[in-house]
Design a protein around this motif. Sequence first.
Motif, short mmCIF file in Angstrom:
data_model
loop_
_atom_site.label_atom_id
_atom_site.label_comp_id
_atom_site.label_asym_id
_atom_site.label_seq_id
_atom_site.Cartn_x
_atom_site.Cartn_y
_atom_site.Cartn_z
N LEU A 44 -14.96 -0.20 1.69
CA LEU A 44 -14.81 -1.15 2.66
C LEU A 44 -13.78 -0.88 3.86
O LEU A 44 -12.91 -0.27 3.60
CB LEU A 44 -14.23 -2.58 2.00
CG LEU A 44 -13.87 -3.76 2.96
CD1 LEU A 44 -15.08 -4.14 3.62
CD2 LEU A 44 -13.15 -4.48 2.10
N THR A 45 -14.36 -1.17 4.93
CA THR A 45 -13.55 -0.91 6.31
C THR A 45 -13.18 -2.18 7.05
O THR A 45 -14.22 -2.86 7.13
CB THR A 45 -14.11 0.20 7.14
OG1 THR A 45 -14.18 1.30 6.34
CG2 THR A 45 -13.18 0.50 8.40
N SER A 72 -5.08 -10.44 0.24
CA SER A 72 -4.97 -9.65 -0.93
C SER A 72 -6.01 -8.95 -1.29
O SER A 72 -7.40 -9.06 -0.90
CB SER A 72 -4.96 -10.72 -2.14
OG SER A 72 -5.13 -10.27 -3.53
N PHE A 73 -5.89 -7.59 -1.69
CA PHE A 73 -6.85 -6.46 -2.14
C PHE A 73 -6.75 -6.30 -3.56
O PHE A 73 -5.64 -6.04 -4.21
CB PHE A 73 -6.81 -5.29 -1.53
CG PHE A 73 -7.04 -5.65 0.10
CD1 PHE A 73 -8.29 -5.47 0.82
CD2 PHE A 73 -6.22 -5.76 1.07
CE1 PHE A 73 -8.51 -5.58 2.05
CE2 PHE A 73 -6.10 -5.88 2.27
CZ PHE A 73 -7.07 -5.80 2.86
N HIS A 74 -7.90 -6.65 -4.36
CA HIS A 74 -7.74 -6.42 -5.89
C HIS A 74 -9.04 -5.67 -6.39
O HIS A 74 -10.21 -5.83 -5.91
CB HIS A 74 -7.94 -7.55 -6.53
CG HIS A 74 -7.58 -7.55 -8.01
ND1 HIS A 74 -6.70 -7.32 -8.67
CD2 HIS A 74 -8.74 -7.76 -9.07
CE1 HIS A 74 -6.90 -7.28 -10.01
NE2 HIS A 74 -8.40 -7.54 -10.29
N LEU A 79 -10.72 2.19 0.31
CA LEU A 79 -10.63 0.96 1.12
C LEU A 79 -9.64 1.44 2.29
O LEU A 79 -8.84 2.36 2.45
CB LEU A 79 -9.53 -0.06 0.52
CG LEU A 79 -9.05 -1.07 1.42
CD1 LEU A 79 -10.20 -2.12 1.73
CD2 LEU A 79 -8.00 -2.09 0.41
N SER A 80 -10.11 1.12 3.66
CA SER A 80 -9.68 1.42 4.99
C SER A 80 -9.19 0.10 5.66
O SER A 80 -10.11 -0.77 6.11
CB SER A 80 -10.36 2.30 5.71
OG SER A 80 -9.88 2.51 7.09
N VAL A 81 -7.99 -0.13 6.10
CA VAL A 81 -7.69 -1.24 6.86
C VAL A 81 -6.84 -0.95 7.94
O VAL A 81 -5.81 -0.40 7.93
CB VAL A 81 -6.73 -2.35 6.01
CG1 VAL A 81 -6.60 -3.50 6.70
CG2 VAL A 81 -7.64 -2.67 4.51
N SER A 82 -7.25 -1.46 9.34
CA SER A 82 -6.28 -0.99 10.34
C SER A 82 -6.63 -1.90 11.45
O SER A 82 -7.18 -2.95 11.60
CB SER A 82 -7.18 0.47 10.99
OG SER A 82 -8.49 0.00 11.48
N ALA A 102 -6.77 3.70 -1.08
CA ALA A 102 -6.69 2.74 0.23
C ALA A 102 -5.81 3.25 1.24
O ALA A 102 -4.50 3.76 0.98
CB ALA A 102 -5.92 1.43 -0.62
N LYS A 103 -6.26 2.98 2.35
CA LYS A 103 -5.47 3.56 3.68
C LYS A 103 -5.24 2.36 4.63
O LYS A 103 -6.15 1.59 4.98
CB LYS A 103 -6.18 4.80 4.44
CG LYS A 103 -5.53 5.12 5.54
CD LYS A 103 -6.27 6.21 6.31
CE LYS A 103 -5.53 6.90 7.51
NZ LYS A 103 -6.44 8.15 7.96
N PHE A 104 -4.15 2.08 4.88
CA PHE A 104 -3.60 1.01 5.81
C PHE A 104 -2.99 1.86 6.90
O PHE A 104 -1.91 2.51 6.88
CB PHE A 104 -2.56 0.17 4.89
CG PHE A 104 -3.02 -0.53 4.23
CD1 PHE A 104 -3.68 -1.77 4.16
CD2 PHE A 104 -3.16 -0.11 2.76
CE1 PHE A 104 -4.25 -2.69 3.28
CE2 PHE A 104 -3.69 -0.76 1.60
CZ PHE A 104 -4.32 -2.03 1.85
#
Length: 153
Positions: A44-45, A72-74, A79-82, A102-104
């Motif tokens: 998921l991005t 919340s990410f479970h 995972l990429s969140v930006s 996971a990358k933030f």
Amino acid sequence: MNYGADGNAKSDDTNILGSIVAPNKDNWGDVNSPLIRISNVNHLTVDGGGHIEGNGNIWWPCQTCKRPTLLSFHACKDLSVSSLHIANSPGAHISINGCENAKFFKMNINAPGNSPNTDAYDIASSKNVVFEDSTLAVGDDCIAINGGVDLVM
């Protein structure tokens, strides 16, 4: 109350471009539920430029209230969140639990210095979590590391 992304592999549900504003305390519902929960999703991005406002100022004066998390990410993998601006959560801003890879990055998370228990990130039982190029200024821990975490900074 369930709203939001469809997850139908046809629509682009991963861009947060506008503003999401949390309901007031009386309308939140179950405080054990975050405003946005993403669970058991791989590859998921989430990208944006958008804003999530938690309205935490109405929660913070109550010393005995259980305060919910905004995002919340479970049990997510890859995972990429930006590029999100997240502010004034009643409790922790982002919870990461049971995630892997996971990358933030390019995140802006803030709350006043006197806001109680407003961790920017609250992490548990996760592997290979990366934070880059972000601004974190909250009333509690910028990154709260709980048990079972493999973290890259």
